[in-house]
Design a protein around this motif. Sequence first.
Motif, PDB file in Angstrom:
ATOM      1  N   ALA A 101       0.941  -1.191  -0.004  1.00 58.16           N
ATOM      2  CA  ALA A 101       0.018  -0.105  -0.205  1.00 58.16           C
ATOM      3  C   ALA A 101       0.832   1.158   0.151  1.00 58.16           C
ATOM      4  O   ALA A 101       1.932   1.165   0.423  1.00 58.16           O
ATOM      5  N   CYS A 105      -4.454   4.488   5.843  1.00 57.62           N
ATOM      6  CA  CYS A 105      -6.006   5.301   6.021  1.00 57.62           C
ATOM      7  C   CYS A 105      -6.512   4.955   7.276  1.00 57.62           C
ATOM      8  O   CYS A 105      -7.102   3.807   7.525  1.00 57.62           O
ATOM      9  N   ASP A 124      -8.476   2.705  -4.489  1.00 59.77           N
ATOM     10  CA  ASP A 124      -7.171   3.447  -5.146  1.00 59.77           C
ATOM     11  C   ASP A 124      -6.992   4.757  -4.360  1.00 59.77           C
ATOM     12  O   ASP A 124      -6.053   5.252  -4.323  1.00 59.77           O
ATOM     13  N   ASP A 127      -6.228   5.116  -0.937  1.00 57.63           N
ATOM     14  CA  ASP A 127      -4.594   4.809  -0.825  1.00 57.63           C
ATOM     15  C   ASP A 127      -3.788   6.000  -1.289  1.00 57.63           C
ATOM     16  O   ASP A 127      -2.612   6.136  -0.588  1.00 57.63           O
ATOM     17  N   TRP A 169      -5.146  -0.628   5.206  1.00 58.07           N
ATOM     18  CA  TRP A 169      -4.117  -0.649   3.961  1.00 58.07           C
ATOM     19  C   TRP A 169      -4.883  -1.192   2.943  1.00 58.07           C
ATOM     20  O   TRP A 169      -5.741  -2.238   3.008  1.00 58.07           O
ATOM     21  N   ARG A 170      -4.621  -0.813   1.746  1.00 56.08           N
ATOM     22  CA  ARG A 170      -5.456  -1.016   0.469  1.00 56.08           C
ATOM     23  C   ARG A 170      -5.296  -2.630   0.198  1.00 56.08           C
ATOM     24  O   ARG A 170      -3.690  -2.774  -0.137  1.00 56.08           O
TER      25      ARG A 170
END
Length: 268
Positions: A101, A105, A124, A127, A169-170
């Motif tokens: 990532a 966030c 997206d 992120d 985390w993405r």
Amino acid sequence: MNDQATYRGITLDGDSALALLDWQLEMGCDVPMLDAPVDRFDLPTRVAPEAPVPQAPPPPADDDLAGRVALAQALADGAGTLAALAEAQQGFDGIELKKGARNFCFADGNPKARVLILGEAPGDEEDRQGRPFVGRAGQMLDRMFAAIGLSRDGVDAERAFYVTNVLTWRPPGNRDPEPDEIAVSLPFLRRHVDLVAPDLIVLMGNIACQAAIEKRGILRLRGQWVQAFGRPALPMTHPSYLLRNPAAKREAWADLLSLQARLESLSV
């Protein structure tokens, strides 16, 4: 050089001999004849090798999920403020998503708000910016809650909401979170909810319901009040679903009215 050969009185040129060899190979003759005959029945008996003793497969590599969850729990328990919790969670290395990532966030909105909105995971745009719900789905979320007088930018806790995700985390490709990723995130999420102490929680989508109430099937769950993290919670369809299915906005509006009524009843 003589390019002819005589076989049993028949003279063959080189091309014909090669053609015959090719034909024999096509017919399956791949072993040349020896100068003397071999009695195949007189060859020593070939002893078959002993069958290997079956061995138990090695145990799968243990990534010590329980240890990672325990560490996450210890870090979460030691955080007395939201700032300390964010620092602890960002520094936690027990989740692989962190390596791929771009940004952490944590949350957005007014932490004193009466309503906490729990989403799934950063996309997206989230992120990129390091904030939850800022892409198209986030814009839809803001419009939805503005319709009942709530805003993430609201200074007044009565007219504000706070938003975070199950994962900070993405996941690559916006895939659904894996069970182990949810497991190591839950200690931080529980502590997050405790520190914010909202009156009501909105569970946005399947992943939020899976993490908070261990159930999926948002189209069946939506609109029904449940208990999550010891507080009243309302499952709702995710804004991204509404963007793909505009007809579902009618049901989402009914859920928002239910949330508004519940808030008003708690204020009396």
